[in-house]
Write a protein that holds these residues in place. Structure first.
Motif, PDB file in Angstrom:
ATOM      1  N   LEU A 140      17.304  24.945   9.518  1.00  0.00           N
ATOM      2  CA  LEU A 140      18.415  24.385  10.278  1.00  0.00           C
ATOM      3  C   LEU A 140      17.858  23.612  11.455  1.00  0.00           C
ATOM      4  O   LEU A 140      16.930  24.062  12.132  1.00  0.00           O
ATOM      5  N   LYS A 162      29.404  40.078  18.575  1.00  0.00           N
ATOM      6  CA  LYS A 162      29.276  38.749  17.976  1.00  0.00           C
ATOM      7  C   LYS A 162      29.704  38.866  16.527  1.00  0.00           C
ATOM      8  O   LYS A 162      29.180  39.703  15.802  1.00  0.00           O
ATOM      9  N   PRO A 163      30.650  38.042  16.118  1.00  0.00           N
ATOM     10  CA  PRO A 163      31.102  38.135  14.721  1.00  0.00           C
ATOM     11  C   PRO A 163      29.952  37.865  13.762  1.00  0.00           C
ATOM     12  O   PRO A 163      29.093  37.040  14.039  1.00  0.00           O
ATOM     13  N   ASN A 164      29.934  38.554  12.676  1.00  0.00           N
ATOM     14  CA  ASN A 164      28.919  38.368  11.653  1.00  0.00           C
ATOM     15  C   ASN A 164      29.330  37.216  10.741  1.00  0.00           C
ATOM     16  O   ASN A 164      30.241  37.329   9.937  1.00  0.00           O
ATOM     17  N   LEU A 165      28.627  36.095  10.913  1.00  0.00           N
ATOM     18  CA  LEU A 165      29.007  34.901  10.149  1.00  0.00           C
ATOM     19  C   LEU A 165      28.809  35.086   8.658  1.00  0.00           C
ATOM     20  O   LEU A 165      29.495  34.477   7.849  1.00  0.00           O
ATOM     21  N   LEU A 166      27.854  35.921   8.278  1.00  0.00           N
ATOM     22  CA  LEU A 166      27.609  36.165   6.859  1.00  0.00           C
ATOM     23  C   LEU A 166      28.873  36.713   6.213  1.00  0.00           C
ATOM     24  O   LEU A 166      29.283  36.283   5.133  1.00  0.00           O
ATOM     25  N   ALA A 167      29.484  37.675   6.865  1.00  0.00           N
ATOM     26  CA  ALA A 167      30.700  38.290   6.332  1.00  0.00           C
ATOM     27  C   ALA A 167      31.853  37.284   6.337  1.00  0.00           C
ATOM     28  O   ALA A 167      32.569  37.131   5.353  1.00  0.00           O
ATOM     29  N   ASN A 219      23.816  36.966   0.703  1.00  0.00           N
ATOM     30  CA  ASN A 219      23.384  37.051   2.088  1.00  0.00           C
ATOM     31  C   ASN A 219      24.072  38.175   2.843  1.00  0.00           C
ATOM     32  O   ASN A 219      23.458  38.881   3.626  1.00  0.00           O
ATOM     33  N   LEU A 220      25.358  38.326   2.581  1.00  0.00           N
ATOM     34  CA  LEU A 220      26.080  39.405   3.267  1.00  0.00           C
ATOM     35  C   LEU A 220      25.495  40.751   2.873  1.00  0.00           C
ATOM     36  O   LEU A 220      25.171  41.585   3.709  1.00  0.00           O
ATOM     37  N   ASN A 240      31.713  34.080   6.295  1.00  0.00           N
ATOM     38  CA  ASN A 240      31.497  33.013   5.326  1.00  0.00           C
ATOM     39  C   ASN A 240      31.843  33.447   3.912  1.00  0.00           C
ATOM     40  O   ASN A 240      32.431  32.692   3.151  1.00  0.00           O
ATOM     41  N   LEU A 241      31.467  34.676   3.581  1.00  0.00           N
ATOM     42  CA  LEU A 241      31.781  35.153   2.234  1.00  0.00           C
ATOM     43  C   LEU A 241      33.293  35.209   2.049  1.00  0.00           C
ATOM     44  O   LEU A 241      33.839  34.695   1.081  1.00  0.00           O
ATOM     45  N   GLU A 252      32.999  29.701   2.577  1.00  0.00           N
ATOM     46  CA  GLU A 252      32.469  28.459   3.142  1.00  0.00           C
ATOM     47  C   GLU A 252      31.240  28.826   3.956  1.00  0.00           C
ATOM     48  O   GLU A 252      31.083  29.979   4.352  1.00  0.00           O
ATOM     49  N   SER A 253      30.371  27.858   4.192  1.00  0.00           N
ATOM     50  CA  SER A 253      29.147  28.163   4.923  1.00  0.00           C
ATOM     51  C   SER A 253      29.125  27.511   6.295  1.00  0.00           C
ATOM     52  O   SER A 253      28.243  27.788   7.104  1.00  0.00           O
ATOM     53  N   HIS A 292      26.886  23.578  11.103  1.00  0.00           N
ATOM     54  CA  HIS A 292      25.443  23.509  11.276  1.00  0.00           C
ATOM     55  C   HIS A 292      24.881  22.448  10.352  1.00  0.00           C
ATOM     56  O   HIS A 292      25.450  22.162   9.302  1.00  0.00           O
ATOM     57  N   LYS A 298      21.809  36.095  16.398  1.00  0.00           N
ATOM     58  CA  LYS A 298      22.613  37.290  16.589  1.00  0.00           C
ATOM     59  C   LYS A 298      23.870  37.264  15.729  1.00  0.00           C
ATOM     60  O   LYS A 298      24.425  38.301  15.394  1.00  0.00           O
ATOM     61  N   GLU A 299      24.305  36.078  15.406  1.00  0.00           N
ATOM     62  CA  GLU A 299      25.464  35.956  14.514  1.00  0.00           C
ATOM     63  C   GLU A 299      25.015  35.980  13.054  1.00  0.00           C
ATOM     64  O   GLU A 299      25.807  35.763  12.163  1.00  0.00           O
ATOM     65  N   ARG A 300      23.730  36.175  12.861  1.00  0.00           N
ATOM     66  CA  ARG A 300      23.126  36.252  11.533  1.00  0.00           C
ATOM     67  C   ARG A 300      23.222  34.949  10.766  1.00  0.00           C
ATOM     68  O   ARG A 300      23.132  34.931   9.543  1.00  0.00           O
ATOM     69  N   ASP A 306      29.420  43.517  23.710  1.00  0.00           N
ATOM     70  CA  ASP A 306      28.668  42.291  23.437  1.00  0.00           C
ATOM     71  C   ASP A 306      28.800  41.945  21.959  1.00  0.00           C
ATOM     72  O   ASP A 306      27.810  41.708  21.256  1.00  0.00           O
ATOM     73  N   THR A 308      28.191  24.745   6.968  1.00  0.00           N
ATOM     74  CA  THR A 308      26.894  24.093   7.025  1.00  0.00           C
ATOM     75  C   THR A 308      26.931  22.864   6.132  1.00  0.00           C
ATOM     76  O   THR A 308      27.547  22.886   5.070  1.00  0.00           O
ATOM     77  N   LYS A 351      28.537  19.471  15.341  1.00  0.00           N
ATOM     78  CA  LYS A 351      28.592  20.477  16.395  1.00  0.00           C
ATOM     79  C   LYS A 351      30.011  20.634  16.940  1.00  0.00           C
ATOM     80  O   LYS A 351      30.487  21.751  17.137  1.00  0.00           O
ATOM     81  N   MET A 375      23.933  46.579  16.514  1.00  0.00           N
ATOM     82  CA  MET A 375      24.869  45.444  16.631  1.00  0.00           C
ATOM     83  C   MET A 375      26.293  45.912  16.366  1.00  0.00           C
ATOM     84  O   MET A 375      26.593  46.448  15.306  1.00  0.00           O
ATOM     85  N   LEU A 408      26.397  33.192  -0.470  1.00  0.00           N
ATOM     86  CA  LEU A 408      27.196  33.784   0.598  1.00  0.00           C
ATOM     87  C   LEU A 408      27.300  35.297   0.385  1.00  0.00           C
ATOM     88  O   LEU A 408      27.125  36.095   1.307  1.00  0.00           O
ATOM     89  N   ALA A 409      27.586  35.676  -0.854  1.00  0.00           N
ATOM     90  CA  ALA A 409      27.720  37.091  -1.174  1.00  0.00           C
ATOM     91  C   ALA A 409      26.371  37.806  -1.053  1.00  0.00           C
ATOM     92  O   ALA A 409      26.261  38.868  -0.455  1.00  0.00           O
TER      93      ALA A 409
END
Lengths: 334, 334
Positions: A93, B46-51, A53-54, B53-54, B58-59, B91, A112-114, B44, B61, B86, B1, A50-51
DNA sequence: CAAATAGGTGTAATCGATTTCAAAGGAGTC
DNA sequence: GACTCCTTTGAAATCGATTACACCTATTTG
C-alpha cells in the motif's frame, strides 16, 4: 462468484477438505485433491481474501510511508520492497504523505485497524519518541532514515563514511579548499554527512573554514543559492560537495552562470545518484545508495518481524558506492 | 485490542448500537451516543477493517497499475488518484508491473479475489480485447493510455491536437523543415502524436518529407540516436519534435555533441513535461499533460463505477498546455 | 489378536463487524 | 382509551473462509 461451499458440493466433499487442498498442506488423498482441483477449475473459483484475512487476522498487506513519491530517489526503494513483498504474497500500500506529519501518522495507525500487517517508514517527520513507542506495538522498519540509538530495525547506508569518501576523492584530486552544502541540519542524515565531511578534512589536513559550510534544504534552488554564496567568498572553494544530487545540480547551474566551468574551475559532487545525475552536463560524480537493496532488506526484516514479533534487529548499514563521472574531473585526470 | 463487544459491554448497550454510532447514521439518542463514544475512547477502540470488509464485501482499496514507478511521469498521476481516494476513505495499492504483461494481469485479478474494489490502468500492454472483456466484470478505468473505440471509461489528453499545437508553435517561429521522433508506433498514443504532427504540417503547408520522420522507443538513448540520424540528412531539419521529453533530452544532447546550438541552430520540443525538462539546458519547451488532474478524474470516475456499476462513461479528454521554455527560442524571439 | 498409530475426512465453532427483523416505549390523533 | 406511528434498542443471522476436534478406516506393533 463461486464460493468454497460450491466447490465442495461439486466435488462431493466438505469445505474443510477444499480448504486443505487450497492450503496445499496436510493430508488429502491424491484422488480427492484432483476432484477438488477439477471442481475449482470448473467453477473458476477464486478464494475470497476478505474472508480469509478475517479468519487469519492478517491483511497480507504492508504500508510504505514515503514523504513524496515524485521524488525519484524513493522509487527504487519501493521497487526493492515490492520485489520481496510479491515473492511472499504481500501487497504494498502506498503511503504518500506529501510531507504531512499527520498523514504519516494516519498510515501507521492503519496497522491497528488491521488494514496492514506492517509498515516501512522511508521518512521520519513524526517525533522519534512516538515512532519508538509505536515500534513496540507493531511491526515497523525504517529505511534510509533512522533514529539515533533507537532499538528498532533500521536499514540505511553509513552516511558519515560515505561523505568522508567523497572528501578522500576530492583530496586525492588535489583540492584543498572544499565547500560543503549541508542538508537541513535538523535531519540526522544531514548531520551525519556534515560530520563525515569534517572528518575527511581533518584526516587529510585540509582547511576547516566555517564559511565554507552552508546549509540548504535539499532542493535545486537552495543548492543554487548556497553555491553562489560559496563562490562569492573572497577565497572561493575549488570544489563543492552538496549533500544531495538536487542541490548539486543547483550548484552546477550556479557555477556555469558565474562564467566558470565544471569541473575545470570548480568540481561538484552530489549524493544519492538520482536518474537526473547522468543527464545533466557534466554528469554528476556522486554517492550511490543501494536503494533497491535497502528496500529489499527492509522488507525481509519486516517479514521476520511479522512472523515472530520478538526477534531483535538493530541498525543495518549497507555499503554505498562512489560513482565517479565528469563533474569533478576525476575520470579525466586519474 | 478492544473489540466492538467490549465497547458495547462497557457502555451497557448492544453491539448493534455501537455499530450504529460508528456508522454515524440512523437513530441513536444523544445520551446513548455519548455513552458509546466515551466507551470507545476509554478502550482506545479501533474498528477491525478486516471484519467490516468481509461483511460489506468490499476492500475500500483500489489498485493502480503502472508500468514503472521509476518513471516520474506517473507519480503525479498517482498523487491525483491518491488525493481523491483519501477523501473517500480508499487505500491505494501499488501495481508496479515493471513492464511485465503477466504482472499486469495479476493485479487486475486481485479484484476477483476482492482484494481491491476497482483498478486504474495507467498502462495497457495486455491485449485490448482482454481489457475490454474485463471491464465488463469489474470497475476499471484507463488513464493516460486508451483503447481506440472502446466502450470503457478512459481519461487522457487529446494527443492529436496536442501534437498539432506544437507544429503550430514551430511554424509560427518560422520553421519549415521539422523533424519528428515518434514513439513506438504499436502504441496508440504514439500514432496519435504522429498524426497530429502530420496534420500540423499539412495545415501550415510545410514539407512532408518522410525521411524527417523517425521512430524511437521513448528512451533518452533512442532520442539521441534518432536525432543524429535527422541531423545527418543532406538537408537537416531546423527543429526537432520528440514524442516525449526523454527523447527530447537525448536529442538536445545529440545537437550539442554535433557542435550545434539549441535553440539557435536547432529547436527542440518535447512532450509530457517531466521534472527533468526544467533542469536541462536549455529548459525544454514541451506539452504539459495535466497529470494530477488525470489521476483525480480517473479516480472520481472509478468511484462512480464502484458505487453503481451501470453508469456509462466514454473517453474523457482533458486539456493539455503548451509550455514554452528556452529550447525552441520562442520565448526570446516572440 | 488387541491396541496403538496414522491418514483422510466431516461437523461445527470461529474471526468481528454489519444489518435485518422484531419489539418496547412514548407521543400524537380521533 | 384505543389506535397508529415513530424513535430507539437488542437478538440473532450473516459474510466466506480456516481450523480444532471428532470420527472412521486401515495398517503396524507388541
Amino acid at each position: 462468484m463461486a464460493k468454497m461451499i460450491d466447490v465442495a458440493r461439486l466435488a462431493g466433499v466438505s469445505v474443510a477438505t477444499v480448504s486443505r487442498v487450497l492450503a496445499g498442506s496436510a493430508h488429502v488423498s491424491r484422488e480427492t485433491r484432483e476432484k477438488v482441483l477439477r471442481a475449482m477449475a470448473d467453477l473458476d473459483y477464486k478464494p475470497n481474501l476478505l474472508a480469509r484475512n478475517l479468519r487469519k487476522m492478517e491483511s497480507k498487506t504492508i504500508v510504505v510511508v514515503i514523504p513524496d513519491i515524485s521524488n525519484p530517489f524513493f522509487s527504487d526503494v519501493i521497487r526493492g520492497i515490492q520485489h520481496v513483498a510479491k515473492e511472499h504474497g504481500y501487497h504494498v500500500l502506498l503511503g504518500d504523505t506529501q510531507n504531512d506529519v499527520d498523514a504519516e501518522w494516519d498510515f501507521i495507525e492503519m496497522i491497528k485497524e488491521r488494514a496492514a500487517d506492517g509498515v516501512i517508514l522511508v521518512t521520519a517527520r513524526t517525533s522519534p519518541e512516538k515512532i519508538m513507542e509505536m515500534a513496540q506495538e507493531v511491526p515497523l522498519v525504517m529505511a534510509c532514515e533512522y533514529i539515533q540509538g533507537a532499538e528498532l530495525p533500521m536499514v540505511t547506508i553509513d552516511n558519515v563514511i560515505s561523505a568522508k569518501r567523497v572528501v578522500d576523492h576530492l583530496a586525492a584530486l588535489g583540492h584543498r579548499r572544499i565547500g560543503f552544502i549541508a542538508g537541513p541540519l535538523h535531519v540526522i542524515i544531514s548531520r551525519d554527512r556534515l560530520q563525515g565531511f569534517v572528518l575527511g578534512l581533518r584526516e587529510h589536513g585540509l582547511e576547516q573554514d566555517s564559511s565554507l559550510i552552508v546549509e540548504g534544504d535539499f532542493s535545486i534552488p537552495s543548492g543554487y543559492d548556497q553555491a553562489v554564496r560559496l563562490l562569492q567568498l573572497p577565497e572561493p572553494p575549488t570544489a563543492i560537495f552538496a549533500s544531495n544530487d538536487e542541490m548539486a545540480i543547483g550548484a552546477v547551474k550556479a557555477v556555469k552562470q558565474m562564467g566558470l566551468k565544471v569541473p575545470q574551475d570548480v568540481a561538484v559532487v552530489g549524493f544519492d545518484d538520482i536518474p537526473m545525475a547522468t543527464v545533466i552536463e557534466p554528469a554528476l560524480t556522486t554517492i550511490c545508495q543501494p536503494k533497491f537493496e535497502i528496500g529489499k532488506k527492509a522488507m525481509e526484516i519486516l517479514l521476520q518481524l511479522i512472523q515472530q514479533s520478538n526477534r531483535s534487529h538493530g541498525h543495518l548499514k549497507l555499503p554505498e558506492k562512489l560513482i565517479v563521472r565528469d563533474s569533478c574531473g576525476g575520470r579525466l585526470k586519474g
